[in-house]
Design a protein around this motif. Structure first.
Motif, PDB file in Angstrom:
ATOM      1  N   ASN A 166       0.858  -1.174   0.000  1.00 42.50           N
ATOM      2  CA  ASN A 166       0.000   0.000   0.000  1.00 42.50           C
ATOM      3  C   ASN A 166       0.900   1.231   0.000  1.00 42.50           C
ATOM      4  O   ASN A 166       1.601   1.483   0.975  1.00 42.50           O
ATOM      5  CB  ASN A 166      -0.904  -0.010   1.226  1.00 42.50           C
ATOM      6  N   ILE A 167       0.904   1.979  -1.097  1.00 43.17           N
ATOM      7  CA  ILE A 167       1.762   3.150  -1.222  1.00 43.17           C
ATOM      8  C   ILE A 167       0.882   4.385  -1.417  1.00 43.17           C
ATOM      9  O   ILE A 167       0.112   4.469  -2.370  1.00 43.17           O
ATOM     10  CB  ILE A 167       2.816   2.973  -2.341  1.00 43.17           C
ATOM     11  N   LYS A 168       0.981   5.299  -0.482  1.00 39.74           N
ATOM     12  CA  LYS A 168       0.167   6.500  -0.508  1.00 39.74           C
ATOM     13  C   LYS A 168       0.767   7.519  -1.473  1.00 39.74           C
ATOM     14  O   LYS A 168       1.953   7.463  -1.790  1.00 39.74           O
ATOM     15  CB  LYS A 168       0.070   7.094   0.890  1.00 39.74           C
ATOM     16  N   SER A 169      -0.051   8.452  -1.898  1.00 40.56           N
ATOM     17  CA  SER A 169       0.421   9.536  -2.742  1.00 40.56           C
ATOM     18  C   SER A 169       1.542  10.285  -2.025  1.00 40.56           C
ATOM     19  O   SER A 169       1.421  10.630  -0.853  1.00 40.56           O
ATOM     20  CB  SER A 169      -0.733  10.489  -3.048  1.00 40.56           C
ATOM     21  N   GLY A 170       2.675  10.492  -2.691  1.00 42.81           N
ATOM     22  CA  GLY A 170       3.814  11.181  -2.106  1.00 42.81           C
ATOM     23  C   GLY A 170       4.720  10.294  -1.280  1.00 42.81           C
ATOM     24  O   GLY A 170       5.761  10.734  -0.806  1.00 42.81           O
ATOM     25  N   GLU A 171       4.362   9.034  -1.109  1.00 38.89           N
ATOM     26  CA  GLU A 171       5.148   8.096  -0.310  1.00 38.89           C
ATOM     27  C   GLU A 171       6.105   7.326  -1.201  1.00 38.89           C
ATOM     28  O   GLU A 171       5.834   7.092  -2.372  1.00 38.89           O
ATOM     29  CB  GLU A 171       4.205   7.128   0.396  1.00 38.89           C
ATOM     30  N   LYS A 172       7.231   6.914  -0.621  1.00 40.29           N
ATOM     31  CA  LYS A 172       8.194   6.108  -1.365  1.00 40.29           C
ATOM     32  C   LYS A 172       8.436   4.803  -0.632  1.00 40.29           C
ATOM     33  O   LYS A 172       8.265   4.717   0.579  1.00 40.29           O
ATOM     34  CB  LYS A 172       9.506   6.856  -1.565  1.00 40.29           C
ATOM     35  N   ILE A 173       8.814   3.794  -1.411  1.00 38.37           N
ATOM     36  CA  ILE A 173       9.203   2.515  -0.827  1.00 38.37           C
ATOM     37  C   ILE A 173      10.642   2.229  -1.231  1.00 38.37           C
ATOM     38  O   ILE A 173      11.069   2.569  -2.341  1.00 38.37           O
ATOM     39  CB  ILE A 173       8.269   1.363  -1.255  1.00 38.37           C
ATOM     40  N   GLU A 174      11.399   1.644  -0.318  1.00 42.17           N
ATOM     41  CA  GLU A 174      12.801   1.332  -0.578  1.00 42.17           C
ATOM     42  C   GLU A 174      12.927  -0.081  -1.118  1.00 42.17           C
ATOM     43  O   GLU A 174      12.325  -1.014  -0.592  1.00 42.17           O
ATOM     44  CB  GLU A 174      13.619   1.450   0.696  1.00 42.17           C
ATOM     45  N   LEU A 175      13.709  -0.225  -2.168  1.00 45.88           N
ATOM     46  CA  LEU A 175      14.056  -1.534  -2.718  1.00 45.88           C
ATOM     47  C   LEU A 175      15.570  -1.654  -2.671  1.00 45.88           C
ATOM     48  O   LEU A 175      16.287  -0.672  -2.854  1.00 45.88           O
ATOM     49  CB  LEU A 175      13.537  -1.670  -4.145  1.00 45.88           C
ATOM     50  N   ASN A 176      16.065  -2.865  -2.444  1.00 44.31           N
ATOM     51  CA  ASN A 176      17.488  -3.057  -2.219  1.00 44.31           C
ATOM     52  C   ASN A 176      18.070  -4.042  -3.231  1.00 44.31           C
ATOM     53  O   ASN A 176      17.581  -5.153  -3.356  1.00 44.31           O
ATOM     54  CB  ASN A 176      17.694  -3.568  -0.790  1.00 44.31           C
ATOM     55  N   LEU A 177      19.122  -3.599  -3.909  1.00 45.39           N
ATOM     56  CA  LEU A 177      19.828  -4.446  -4.877  1.00 45.39           C
ATOM     57  C   LEU A 177      21.205  -4.873  -4.371  1.00 45.39           C
ATOM     58  O   LEU A 177      22.036  -5.305  -5.162  1.00 45.39           O
ATOM     59  CB  LEU A 177      20.033  -3.680  -6.202  1.00 45.39           C
ATOM     60  N   ASN A 178      21.456  -4.742  -3.080  1.00 44.15           N
ATOM     61  CA  ASN A 178      22.785  -5.066  -2.546  1.00 44.15           C
ATOM     62  C   ASN A 178      23.231  -6.484  -2.876  1.00 44.15           C
ATOM     63  O   ASN A 178      24.413  -6.737  -3.055  1.00 44.15           O
ATOM     64  CB  ASN A 178      22.824  -4.858  -1.030  1.00 44.15           C
ATOM     65  N   HIS A 179      22.299  -7.416  -2.954  1.00 38.95           N
ATOM     66  CA  HIS A 179      22.646  -8.815  -3.214  1.00 38.95           C
ATOM     67  C   HIS A 179      22.815  -9.119  -4.707  1.00 38.95           C
ATOM     68  O   HIS A 179      23.108 -10.247  -5.066  1.00 38.95           O
ATOM     69  CB  HIS A 179      21.586  -9.728  -2.603  1.00 38.95           C
ATOM     70  N   GLN A 180      22.640  -8.096  -5.563  1.00 44.01           N
ATOM     71  CA  GLN A 180      22.778  -8.281  -7.007  1.00 44.01           C
ATOM     72  C   GLN A 180      24.082  -7.667  -7.502  1.00 44.01           C
ATOM     73  O   GLN A 180      24.542  -6.658  -6.966  1.00 44.01           O
ATOM     74  CB  GLN A 180      21.601  -7.615  -7.747  1.00 44.01           C
ATOM     75  N   PRO A 181      24.699  -8.263  -8.531  1.00 38.14           N
ATOM     76  CA  PRO A 181      25.924  -7.679  -9.085  1.00 38.14           C
ATOM     77  C   PRO A 181      25.633  -6.379  -9.843  1.00 38.14           C
ATOM     78  O   PRO A 181      24.482  -6.069 -10.152  1.00 38.14           O
ATOM     79  CB  PRO A 181      26.441  -8.761 -10.042  1.00 38.14           C
TER      80      PRO A 181
END
Length: 108
Positions: free
Chosen positions: A71-86
């Protein structure tokens, strides 16, 4: 333009035009671009709250990330992480219940 076709057999066909920074597609913005520390964000820049699914795939079409019913509200951000990817190019598919939107991210 950016687009994706997800087939019933699980294969994904992706087409995109590179250029805009940060990458924006129909009320979703992906930043920072490139993702230097492996972390990046999806921002809902629209006026409506959204329930979305987020899938990450590499250039070979292999899925490495899957979140459903965020659930992502208007103006809200979600963090995604690629640390485990080359280091490389990745595609983030955002599904809002109606359409798939494909955003490209580069991990340096």
């Amino acid at each position: 333009s950016t687009g994706a076709e997800v087939r019933f057999d699980g294969s994904v066909i992706i087409s995109c035009t590179v250029g805009e920074n940060p990458e924006k597609h129909n009320n979703f913005i992906l930043f920072p671009h490139p993702a230097i520390d492996g972390k990046f964000y999806v921002l809902n820049s629209g006026i409506d709250n959204k329930v979305i699914s987020v899938t990450g795939i590499n250039t070979l079409g292999m899925q490495f990330l899957k979140y459903t019913e965020l659930n992502i509200k208007s103006g809200e951000k979600i963090e995604l992480n690629l640390n485990h990817q080359p280091t490389g190019v990745y595609f983030i598919i955002i599904y809002d219940g109606k359409k798939n939107r494909v955003l490209k991210v580069v991990k340096e």
